[in-house]
Design a protein around this motif. Structure first.
Motif, short mmCIF file in Angstrom:
data_model
loop_
_atom_site.label_atom_id
_atom_site.label_comp_id
_atom_site.label_asym_id
_atom_site.label_seq_id
_atom_site.Cartn_x
_atom_site.Cartn_y
_atom_site.Cartn_z
N GLY A 1 0.82 -1.20 0.05
CA GLY A 1 -0.02 -0.04 0.10
C GLY A 1 0.81 1.29 -0.16
O GLY A 1 0.50 2.36 -0.31
N ARG A 2 1.93 1.27 0.13
CA ARG A 2 3.26 2.28 0.28
C ARG A 2 3.44 2.82 -1.13
O ARG A 2 3.11 1.98 -2.10
CB ARG A 2 4.28 1.87 1.07
CG ARG A 2 4.16 1.64 2.40
CD ARG A 2 5.58 1.78 3.15
NE ARG A 2 6.12 0.74 3.96
CZ ARG A 2 7.41 0.73 4.34
NH1 ARG A 2 8.24 1.66 3.79
NH2 ARG A 2 7.78 -0.06 5.23
N PRO A 3 3.89 4.01 -1.22
CA PRO A 3 4.30 4.52 -2.52
C PRO A 3 5.66 3.76 -3.09
O PRO A 3 6.32 3.16 -1.99
CB PRO A 3 4.61 6.14 -2.21
CG PRO A 3 3.88 6.19 -0.86
CD PRO A 3 3.97 5.13 -0.09
N ILE B 1 4.82 -3.11 -7.25
CA ILE B 1 3.33 -2.77 -7.39
C ILE B 1 3.18 -2.01 -6.14
O ILE B 1 3.51 -2.43 -5.03
CB ILE B 1 2.39 -4.27 -7.06
CG1 ILE B 1 2.62 -5.06 -8.24
CG2 ILE B 1 0.97 -3.69 -7.09
CD1 ILE B 1 1.94 -6.31 -8.32
N SER B 2 2.66 -0.89 -6.25
CA SER B 2 2.49 0.04 -5.15
C SER B 2 1.18 0.48 -5.08
O SER B 2 0.48 0.29 -5.75
CB SER B 2 3.49 1.16 -5.04
OG SER B 2 3.23 2.11 -6.25
N TYR B 3 0.63 1.51 -3.81
CA TYR B 3 -0.40 2.07 -3.55
C TYR B 3 -1.67 0.98 -3.82
O TYR B 3 -2.69 1.22 -4.36
CB TYR B 3 -0.82 3.10 -4.55
CG TYR B 3 0.23 4.34 -4.62
CD1 TYR B 3 0.08 5.40 -3.69
CD2 TYR B 3 1.17 4.46 -5.47
CE1 TYR B 3 1.05 6.24 -3.46
CE2 TYR B 3 2.41 5.51 -5.36
CZ TYR B 3 2.00 6.41 -4.54
OH TYR B 3 2.82 7.43 -4.49
N ILE C 1 -9.68 -0.91 -8.05
CA ILE C 1 -8.21 -1.08 -7.58
C ILE C 1 -7.92 -1.95 -6.49
O ILE C 1 -8.13 -1.52 -5.39
CB ILE C 1 -7.69 0.37 -7.50
CG1 ILE C 1 -7.72 1.14 -9.02
CG2 ILE C 1 -5.88 0.28 -7.30
CD1 ILE C 1 -7.15 0.70 -10.11
N ASP C 2 -7.03 -3.01 -6.61
CA ASP C 2 -6.43 -3.69 -5.41
C ASP C 2 -5.25 -4.48 -5.85
O ASP C 2 -4.80 -4.51 -6.94
CB ASP C 2 -7.61 -4.64 -4.83
CG ASP C 2 -8.14 -5.60 -5.78
OD1 ASP C 2 -7.44 -6.14 -6.41
OD2 ASP C 2 -9.47 -5.56 -6.05
N LYS C 3 -4.72 -4.91 -4.79
CA LYS C 3 -3.51 -5.63 -5.24
C LYS C 3 -3.72 -6.77 -6.12
O LYS C 3 -2.83 -7.16 -6.75
CB LYS C 3 -2.93 -6.11 -3.74
CG LYS C 3 -2.48 -5.00 -2.68
CD LYS C 3 -1.74 -5.63 -1.35
CE LYS C 3 -1.43 -4.32 -0.43
NZ LYS C 3 -0.60 -4.95 0.65
N GLY C 4 -4.81 -7.47 -6.04
CA GLY C 4 -5.06 -8.30 -7.09
C GLY C 4 -5.25 -7.93 -8.37
O GLY C 4 -4.61 -8.53 -9.39
N THR C 5 -5.63 -6.90 -8.57
CA THR C 5 -5.67 -6.31 -10.24
C THR C 5 -4.26 -5.91 -10.19
O THR C 5 -3.76 -5.95 -11.58
CB THR C 5 -6.58 -4.78 -10.14
OG1 THR C 5 -6.17 -3.92 -9.40
CG2 THR C 5 -8.07 -5.43 -9.97
N GLY C 6 -3.29 -5.43 -9.47
CA GLY C 6 -2.07 -5.21 -9.68
C GLY C 6 -1.33 -6.36 -10.05
O GLY C 6 -0.42 -6.19 -11.07
#
Length: 280
Positions: free
Chosen positions: A43-45, A67-69, A199-204
């Motif tokens: 979740g960090r930049p 992969i960020s944010y 938007i989430d970590k899965g889509t990233g």
């Protein structure tokens, strides 16, 4: 065969004080030898993520990705220009900030340049994030997002040391602003994270896998809390560290014996990567 490992950072790769355990450094070295990419997924930049590996040989990340944010940005390692990016629209960011302002609730606003702008931070929060790159504490006298100096906002966090209160805040925000194009998730037992919808970590992870022409079924996703849930569900193997929160455990394919303090990545390499390479 697993061809990529994507892992959350805080409370997964990093222990207390945002420390990278020596066991995880050794695991990164072994992954490099085996040709299996490691991708931080946080979740960090981007700049803050990279700073967490400042004491690690940069050669371990050559040709890699970040992969960020929470999936909103994907960068090539060493290049601050994102391959993909998404931000909140300004009216949405203003509404989310205004909700916190009315309550004088601790709020974090993240910008594309890597700034983590924090207002109404209690002393415990200041201590908890000490050492995180990009943090700026905003004067409590501000009454709008002008402190971002015209930058768009990628995400807004509400923080409270009482996690039950955090969940109440999220429910109140959703009820008060039902038409906002946002999704809300949780992390670190003290944050509600307001992200652009979809938007989430899965889509990233899915976007990066497609970019690399890797079947997402051939990936491993590691995490510890609710904002890792989409990553864990999307990856071919969803892994929870030993300190994973109760709300994600049922979604994990595996719960490790190792927690974030002891080097959980090393267990993943030993259990799931090494055997495949010996068999090959």
């Amino acid at each position: 065969m697993y061809r990529l490992i994507a892992s959350d950072m805080d409370e997964t790769m990093l222990g207390a004080g945002h420390r990278l355990p020596a066991e995880n450094v050794a695991a990164l070295e072994r992954l490099k030898e085996l040709g299996v990419p490691f991708v931080p997924c946080s979740g960090r930049p981007y700049p803050s993520i990279v700073a967490s590996f400042a004491d690690v040989d940069p050669a371990l990340f050559e040709g890699g990705y970040v992969i960020s944010y929470n999936g909103a940005f994907i960068n090539r390692w060493g290049d601050a220009r994102p391959l993909i990016s998404a931000t909140l629209d300004q009216p949405t960011a203003d509404a989310l900030y205004g909700f916190a302002l009315e309550r004088r609730q601790c709020v974090h606003a993240y910008t594309p340049s890597g700034r983590i702008l924090i207002q109404f931070a209690p002393e415990a929060e200041r201590r908890a994030i000490e050492g995180v790159a990009g943090v700026e504490f905003v004067d409590d006298g501000w009454r709008d997002l002008g402190f971002a100096d015209g930058e768009p906002i990628v995400k807004i966090l509400y923080m409270d040391p009482d996690f039950a209160q955090v969940k109440r805040l999220a429910s109140e925000a959703a009820a008060a602003m039902p038409d906002l194009p946002i999704d809300i998730t949780f992390s670190s037992n003290r944050y509600a994270e307001c992200m652009p919808a979809g938007i989430d970590k899965g889509t990233g992870l899915a976007h990066l896998a497609a970019h690399l022409r890797i079947d997402v079924a051939d990936t491993i996703g590691m995490g510890d809390s609710a904002n890792d849930l989409a990553l864990i569900r999307t990856a071919g193997l969803g892994v929870g560290v030993a300190n994973a929160t109760d709300d994600i455990r049922s979604a994990c394919d595996v719960i490790l014996d190792t927690d974030c303090e002891a080097g959980a990545l090393a267990e993943v390499v030993a259990r799931f990567i090494e055997p495949e390479h010996r068999a090959a």
